[in-house]
Motif scaffolding. Structure first.
Motif, PDB file in Angstrom:
ATOM      1  N   MET A 173      67.145  10.132  23.461  1.00 44.24           N
ATOM      2  CA  MET A 173      66.408   8.886  23.515  1.00 44.24           C
ATOM      3  C   MET A 173      66.585   8.174  22.174  1.00 44.24           C
ATOM      4  N   GLN A 174      66.837   6.873  22.225  1.00 47.38           N
ATOM      5  CA  GLN A 174      67.020   6.093  21.017  1.00 47.38           C
ATOM      6  C   GLN A 174      65.673   5.828  20.339  1.00 47.38           C
ATOM      7  N   GLN A 175      65.700   5.619  19.023  1.00 48.04           N
ATOM      8  CA  GLN A 175      64.495   5.380  18.228  1.00 48.04           C
ATOM      9  C   GLN A 175      63.682   4.211  18.779  1.00 48.04           C
ATOM     10  N   GLU A 176      64.341   3.127  19.119  1.00 43.97           N
ATOM     11  CA  GLU A 176      63.643   1.938  19.624  1.00 43.97           C
ATOM     12  C   GLU A 176      62.932   2.236  20.951  1.00 43.97           C
ATOM     13  N   THR A 177      63.569   2.992  21.802  1.00 46.16           N
ATOM     14  CA  THR A 177      62.963   3.366  23.080  1.00 46.16           C
ATOM     15  C   THR A 177      61.751   4.260  22.848  1.00 46.16           C
ATOM     16  N   ALA A 178      61.898   5.225  21.941  1.00 44.62           N
ATOM     17  CA  ALA A 178      60.774   6.112  21.627  1.00 44.62           C
ATOM     18  C   ALA A 178      59.603   5.324  21.052  1.00 44.62           C
ATOM     19  N   ASP A 179      59.879   4.404  20.136  1.00 41.45           N
ATOM     20  CA  ASP A 179      58.819   3.569  19.555  1.00 41.45           C
ATOM     21  C   ASP A 179      58.113   2.749  20.634  1.00 41.45           C
ATOM     22  N   ASP A 180      58.890   2.182  21.540  1.00 45.66           N
ATOM     23  CA  ASP A 180      58.315   1.384  22.617  1.00 45.66           C
ATOM     24  C   ASP A 180      57.459   2.254  23.538  1.00 45.66           C
ATOM     25  N   LEU A 181      57.915   3.458  23.835  1.00 43.47           N
ATOM     26  CA  LEU A 181      57.152   4.369  24.688  1.00 43.47           C
ATOM     27  C   LEU A 181      55.836   4.764  24.020  1.00 43.47           C
ATOM     28  N   ILE A 182      55.874   5.023  22.724  1.00 40.85           N
ATOM     29  CA  ILE A 182      54.646   5.361  21.996  1.00 40.85           C
ATOM     30  C   ILE A 182      53.659   4.203  22.061  1.00 40.85           C
ATOM     31  N   ARG A 183      54.137   2.976  21.846  1.00 42.14           N
ATOM     32  CA  ARG A 183      53.246   1.804  21.931  1.00 42.14           C
ATOM     33  C   ARG A 183      52.664   1.663  23.344  1.00 42.14           C
ATOM     34  N   THR A 184      53.488   1.910  24.338  1.00 44.08           N
ATOM     35  CA  THR A 184      53.024   1.795  25.724  1.00 44.08           C
ATOM     36  C   THR A 184      51.983   2.861  26.046  1.00 44.08           C
ATOM     37  N   ILE A 185      52.204   4.075  25.587  1.00 43.94           N
ATOM     38  CA  ILE A 185      51.226   5.156  25.806  1.00 43.94           C
ATOM     39  C   ILE A 185      49.903   4.801  25.125  1.00 43.94           C
ATOM     40  N   HIS A 186      49.980   4.307  23.906  1.00 46.82           N
ATOM     41  CA  HIS A 186      48.766   3.933  23.178  1.00 46.82           C
ATOM     42  C   HIS A 186      48.016   2.819  23.909  1.00 46.82           C
ATOM     43  N   ARG A 187      48.768   1.818  24.379  1.00 46.49           N
ATOM     44  CA  ARG A 187      48.139   0.714  25.125  1.00 46.49           C
ATOM     45  C   ARG A 187      47.486   1.239  26.408  1.00 46.49           C
ATOM     46  N   LEU A 188      48.149   2.161  27.087  1.00 46.37           N
ATOM     47  CA  LEU A 188      47.583   2.755  28.299  1.00 46.37           C
ATOM     48  C   LEU A 188      46.310   3.525  27.977  1.00 46.37           C
ATOM     49  N   GLN A 189      46.326   4.293  26.884  1.00 45.76           N
ATOM     50  CA  GLN A 189      45.121   5.034  26.477  1.00 45.76           C
ATOM     51  C   GLN A 189      43.948   4.072  26.244  1.00 45.76           C
ATOM     52  N   ARG A 190      44.190   3.007  25.514  1.00 49.70           N
ATOM     53  CA  ARG A 190      43.115   2.031  25.224  1.00 49.70           C
ATOM     54  C   ARG A 190      42.608   1.394  26.514  1.00 49.70           C
ATOM     55  N   THR A 191      43.528   1.011  27.381  1.00 52.29           N
ATOM     56  CA  THR A 191      43.142   0.367  28.635  1.00 52.29           C
ATOM     57  C   THR A 191      42.332   1.319  29.505  1.00 52.29           C
ATOM     58  N   LEU A 192      42.771   2.562  29.604  1.00 54.13           N
ATOM     59  CA  LEU A 192      42.037   3.551  30.401  1.00 54.13           C
ATOM     60  C   LEU A 192      40.647   3.794  29.822  1.00 54.13           C
ATOM     61  N   ARG A 193      40.553   3.846  28.486  1.00 61.13           N
ATOM     62  CA  ARG A 193      39.243   4.006  27.845  1.00 61.13           C
ATOM     63  C   ARG A 193      38.319   2.851  28.223  1.00 61.13           C
ATOM     64  N   CYS A 194      38.855   1.632  28.167  1.00 65.37           N
ATOM     65  CA  CYS A 194      38.053   0.445  28.527  1.00 65.37           C
ATOM     66  C   CYS A 194      37.627   0.490  29.989  1.00 65.37           C
ATOM     67  N   LEU A 195      38.556   0.799  30.877  1.00 64.44           N
ATOM     68  CA  LEU A 195      38.230   0.883  32.304  1.00 64.44           C
ATOM     69  C   LEU A 195      37.199   1.973  32.570  1.00 64.44           C
ATOM     70  N   THR A 196      37.367   3.107  31.924  1.00 66.16           N
ATOM     71  CA  THR A 196      36.444   4.219  32.117  1.00 66.16           C
ATOM     72  C   THR A 196      35.053   3.849  31.634  1.00 66.16           C
ATOM     73  N   GLN A 197      34.977   3.243  30.461  1.00 63.33           N
ATOM     74  CA  GLN A 197      33.676   2.827  29.931  1.00 63.33           C
ATOM     75  C   GLN A 197      33.047   1.778  30.837  1.00 63.33           C
ATOM     76  N   HIS A 198      33.844   0.842  31.313  1.00 65.25           N
ATOM     77  CA  HIS A 198      33.347  -0.223  32.192  1.00 65.25           C
ATOM     78  C   HIS A 198      32.789   0.345  33.494  1.00 65.25           C
ATOM     79  N   GLY A 199      33.468   1.363  34.014  1.00 69.27           N
ATOM     80  CA  GLY A 199      33.051   1.927  35.287  1.00 69.27           C
ATOM     81  C   GLY A 199      32.055   3.063  35.178  1.00 69.27           C
ATOM     82  N   ALA A 200      31.669   3.419  33.958  1.00 68.87           N
ATOM     83  CA  ALA A 200      30.763   4.559  33.776  1.00 68.87           C
ATOM     84  C   ALA A 200      29.367   4.223  34.288  1.00 68.87           C
TER      85      ALA A 200
END
Length: 168
Positions: free
Chosen positions: A1-28
Motif C-alpha cells: 500500500m502506498q503512503q498516500e493511500t495509507a494516510d487517506d485510510l487513516i483519515r477515513t477511519i478517524h472520520r468514521l470513528q468520530r461519526t459513529l461516536r456522534c451517532l451513538t451519542q445521539h441515539g443513546a
C-alpha cells in the motif's frame, strides 16, 4: 500500500470513528446505561458469562476501569456476579434479565438509527460495506496480534486503535 493511500485510510477511519461516536451519542437512551456501559453489556451478552479479567482483555481496558464498569452495572441491576467455581479469587459476570432487556432495546435502537441514516443505500451497498469493514477489522487485528508484546482479543471484540491511527 502506498503512503498516500495509507494516510487517506487513516483519515477515513478517524472520520468514521468520530461519526459513529456522534451517532451513538445521539441515539443513546438518556435513561439507560451510557455508551461505554452498553459496550460492556454487549460483550457480556455475547459471551454469556465470563471473568472480569477476560472481559477487560476483550474490551481492551484495564482492570480498574473494568471494575468500575462492573460495579456500576451491578448497582443498576444489569449484571450479576457469582463466585467462580474453580477459582475462589475470581467472579463470573453475567447479564440479569433486566440487563438483557435493556441491551436488546439499545441494540434495536441502534439498528433503527443506522437504517434511517443509510436509508438511501441499497442492500448490496450495505452488505459490501459490512464485508469491507469486516475485512479491514480482521486485517488490523491480525497485525495487532503479530506486534511484539501484545495479547490481542478475538477479531469480534473492540480494541482501541493505536494512537497513530486516531490522531490524523
Amino acid at each position: 500500500m502506498q503512503q498516500e493511500t495509507a494516510d487517506d485510510l487513516i483519515r477515513t477511519i478517524h472520520r468514521l470513528q468520530r461519526t459513529l461516536r456522534c451517532l451513538t451519542q445521539h441515539g443513546a437512551n438518556t435513561g439507560g446505561p451510557g455508551v461505554a456501559l452498553q459496550g460492556v453489556m454487549r460483550m457480556i451478552g455475547e459471551d454469556g458469562e465470563l471473568r472480569a479479567t477476560e472481559l477487560a482483555a476483550k474490551l481492551g481496558i484495564g482492570p480498574a476501569g473494568m471494575s468500575r464498569h462492573v460495579a456500576e452495572l451491578e448497582e443498576l441491576g444489569y449484571v450479576r456476579r457469582r463466585p467462580h467455581p474453580q477459582d475462589r479469587r475470581a467472579y463470573l459476570i453475567s447479564l440479569t434479565e433486566l440487563g438483557e432487556s435493556v441491551l436488546r432495546e439499545a441494540l434495536a435502537g441502534r439498528t433503527v438509527l443506522l437504517q434511517e441514516a443509510l436509508a438511501d443505500w441499497s442492500e448490496e451497498e450495505a452488505q459490501l460495506a459490512s464485508t469491507t469493514l469486516g475485512s479491514l477489522s480482521d486485517s488490523l487485528f491480525a497485525s495487532f496480534r503479530r506486534a511484539p508484546g501484545t495479547t490481542a482479543p478475538t477479531p469480534e471484540t473492540p480494541v482501541s486503535l493505536p494512537q497513530e491511527l486516531t490522531t490524523k
